[in-house]
Design a protein around this motif. Structure first.
Motif, PDB file in Angstrom:
ATOM      1  N   THR A  71       0.859  -1.182   0.000  1.00 14.00           N
ATOM      2  CA  THR A  71       0.000   0.000   0.000  1.00 14.00           C
ATOM      3  C   THR A  71       0.896   1.232   0.000  1.00 14.00           C
ATOM      4  N   ASP A  72       1.002   1.895  -1.142  1.00 19.00           N
ATOM      5  CA  ASP A  72       1.848   3.089  -1.242  1.00 19.00           C
ATOM      6  C   ASP A  72       1.028   4.340  -1.538  1.00 19.00           C
ATOM      7  N   ILE A  73      -0.287   4.276  -1.224  1.00 19.69           N
ATOM      8  CA  ILE A  73      -1.155   5.459  -1.220  1.00 19.69           C
ATOM      9  C   ILE A  73      -1.803   5.490   0.162  1.00 19.69           C
ATOM     10  N   ASP A  74      -1.441   6.435   0.977  1.00 24.60           N
ATOM     11  CA  ASP A  74      -1.990   6.456   2.333  1.00 24.60           C
ATOM     12  C   ASP A  74      -1.675   7.791   2.995  1.00 24.60           C
ATOM     13  N   ASP A  75      -2.575   8.237   3.861  1.00 27.06           N
ATOM     14  CA  ASP A  75      -2.359   9.516   4.545  1.00 27.06           C
ATOM     15  C   ASP A  75      -1.130   9.476   5.450  1.00 27.06           C
ATOM     16  N   LYS A  76      -0.818   8.302   6.018  1.00 28.35           N
ATOM     17  CA  LYS A  76       0.375   8.203   6.865  1.00 28.35           C
ATOM     18  C   LYS A  76       1.646   8.432   6.049  1.00 28.35           C
ATOM     19  N   ILE A  77       1.632   7.960   4.806  1.00 28.70           N
ATOM     20  CA  ILE A  77       2.775   8.187   3.922  1.00 28.70           C
ATOM     21  C   ILE A  77       2.890   9.680   3.613  1.00 28.70           C
ATOM     22  N   ASN A  78       1.748  10.300   3.341  1.00 29.81           N
ATOM     23  CA  ASN A  78       1.750  11.738   3.055  1.00 29.81           C
ATOM     24  C   ASN A  78       2.310  12.524   4.244  1.00 29.81           C
ATOM     25  N   GLU A  79       1.877  12.141   5.460  1.00 30.29           N
ATOM     26  CA  GLU A  79       2.358  12.819   6.669  1.00 30.29           C
ATOM     27  C   GLU A  79       3.858  12.625   6.864  1.00 30.29           C
ATOM     28  N   ALA A  80       4.341  11.394   6.586  1.00 29.34           N
ATOM     29  CA  ALA A  80       5.768  11.113   6.733  1.00 29.34           C
ATOM     30  C   ALA A  80       6.587  11.948   5.751  1.00 29.34           C
ATOM     31  N   ALA A  81       6.049  12.144   4.536  1.00 22.38           N
ATOM     32  CA  ALA A  81       6.754  12.945   3.531  1.00 22.38           C
ATOM     33  C   ALA A  81       6.849  14.406   3.967  1.00 22.38           C
ATOM     34  N   ILE A  82       5.749  14.924   4.510  1.00 24.52           N
ATOM     35  CA  ILE A  82       5.752  16.325   4.969  1.00 24.52           C
ATOM     36  C   ILE A  82       6.710  16.496   6.145  1.00 24.52           C
TER      37      ILE A  82
END
Length: 457
Positions: A71-82
């Motif tokens: 799963t490489d679409i996720d809000d946790k991934i977005n947060e980690a990137a920010i």
């Protein structure tokens, strides 16, 4: 030998027969790739790896298709990137490599397919459009698309949830865009700084649940044999998968068997960072535990039961592995898999019984069966016989090397040294040393041997 697995949906052990002869298809929910895998993530990977090995043995190595997604679409991934000020692609690529490295440490075989959700967004859009067309989903003016739970009468059958009780007991205010508090997101809008794809509902990204439904349809079809994952995924994730996929393909059964592993606790406590008992596979490796030890602890309790990770259990496993290695040195020329191991796995993947059988084989000094059976379970895979300074590998890998060498011999006969050298380089990259004698080539497995690389050739 009759094979029986426990099916979460029917709440009973059932005889396993693939829906199509000699074509076993299995899907297991994989990790969300924003951080390193902890031992809770590692447990399903190990459990379903053992199932994969067993099914390949019973139905043929080329007759089992195993899909485990990223799963490489996720809000946790977005947060980690920010938070890290890095790109999402950098984080997901790095984390996927971390995961693969950790799984190699645990001697987990690569699945047949390891799809990334981002590669299947067009398939997700097609499924969502179908759900909208059949009135199983509805669109909101702001770009959200919601699945209408009331449109699927069998919702809740997997988890045995009483939907009226859930609604009555819900303390969460009903989201204004939901007609029913149980409705869930299929598609949501993306702002300019978030990943997004063009769709009939505007630029956006898929909800989590639709990802697996789309990847399953693309890689396994509308019906398949086994769906696996952690017990925490039964509701709502797997329940939602069934609803979506059944509405898109009302004549299909989706998964025939549902298999779920229990939680992992640490010394009787829930694992959490705040309790300072949160361990990744890499943490344990840095503390001196090898992959065999971690793997064996994770399979020491039946997969459906909660597993309590304790220092006592780790020490017991460490001692057993050490004894087995020492016992096999100088005593094994050919490995075999004992039937008792296969019988244990055929009864709902009974790994504790399989480990008991390994102890019996050790006590009986049946070292060929001990080593072969341990390796079949993914243990002692890089066992080194220090008397001969060679590793003992299982028979199908020996056969694979011999086939490569025979092919290389033919190239050399035809004076095609480019292709002959190419085979040598491929084998050397796996940690296999080739020595050319007058009329044949001999090979030796070095301490750098990487079984996974050889399996992938």
């Amino acid at each position: 030998m009759e094979i029986k697995f426990y099916d979460t949906k029917s709440r009973m052990k059932r005889r396993f027969l693939p829906k199509l002869p000699n074509d076993v298809r299995m899907y297991v929910c994989g990790p969300t790739v924003y951080d390193r895998a902890h031992i809770g993530n590692a447990r399903p990977a190990v459990i379903f790896d053992i199932l994969f090995r067993f099914l390949r043995h019973e139905f043929g190595e080329n007759n089992v298709t195993y899909v485990r997604n990223f799963t490489d679409i996720d809000d946790k991934i977005n947060e980690a990137a920010i938070e890290s000020q890095r790109s999402i692609r950098d984080i997901t690529n790095e984390t996927i490599q971390f995961y693969r490295d950790d799984m190699a440490t645990l001697n987990v075989l690569e699945p047949t397919f390891s799809p990334r959700a981002t590669e299947y967004v067009p398939a997700m859009i097609r499924q969502i459009k179908s759900l909208v067309d059949t009135k199983n989903a509805y669109c909101e003016a702001d770009g959200h698309v919601m699945f209408a739970v009331d449109s699927f009468t069998k919702y809740g059958e997997l988890s045995r949830q009483n939907l009226d009780e859930i609604k009555a007991g819900s303390r969460v205010p009903i989201n204004e865009r939901k007609r029913n508090p149980m409705d869930f997101v299929l598609w949501k809008p993306s702002s300019g700084d978030l990943p997004g794809w063009e769709s009939p509902w505007g630029r956006g990204r898929p909800g989590w649940h639709i990802e697996c439904s789309a990847m399953i349809e693309e890689l396994l079809g509308t019906e398949f044999d086994i769906h696996g994952g952690g017990i925490d995924l039964v509701f709502p994730h797997h329940e939602n998968e069934i609803a979506q996929s059944s509405c898109v393909h009302p004549k299909g059964k989706f998964a025939d068997f549902w298999m779920h592993n229990g939680f992992v606790t640490i010394e009787g406590e829930k694992m959490s960072k705040s309790a300072n008992n949160f361990f990744t596979v890499k943490d344990l490796e840095n503390e001196g535990l090898d992959g065999d030890t971690i793997r064996m602890v994770l399979m020491s309790t039946h997969y459906r039961q909660p597993l309590d990770w304790t220092s006592e259990k780790v020490q017991g496993v460490t001692n057993s592995l050490k004894r087995w290695r020492q016992s096999c040195i100088g005593k094994v020329k050919k490995t075999v898999v004992d039937r008792s191991i296969l019988e244990a796995l055929s009864d709902d993947l009974n790994t504790p019984l399989a480990l008991t059988e390994l102890h019996r084989l050790a006590s009986n000094k049946d070292f060929s069966a001990l080593l072969g059976s341990a390796q079949f379970l993914g243990l002692l895979s890089n066992f080194q016989d220090r008397e001969s300074n060679k590793y003992i590998v299982d028979e199908h890998l020996k056969k694979k090397v011999e086939i490569f060498l025979a092919e290389r011999f033919e190239y050399k006969k035809d004076r095609d040294f480019t292709n002959a050298d190419h085979i040598r380089f491929k084998l050397e990259n796996c940690g296999i040393k080739i020595e050319d004698l007058q009329n044949k080539s001999v090979w030796e497995i070095l301490p750098t041997f990487d079984k996974r690389k050889l399996e992938d050739l």
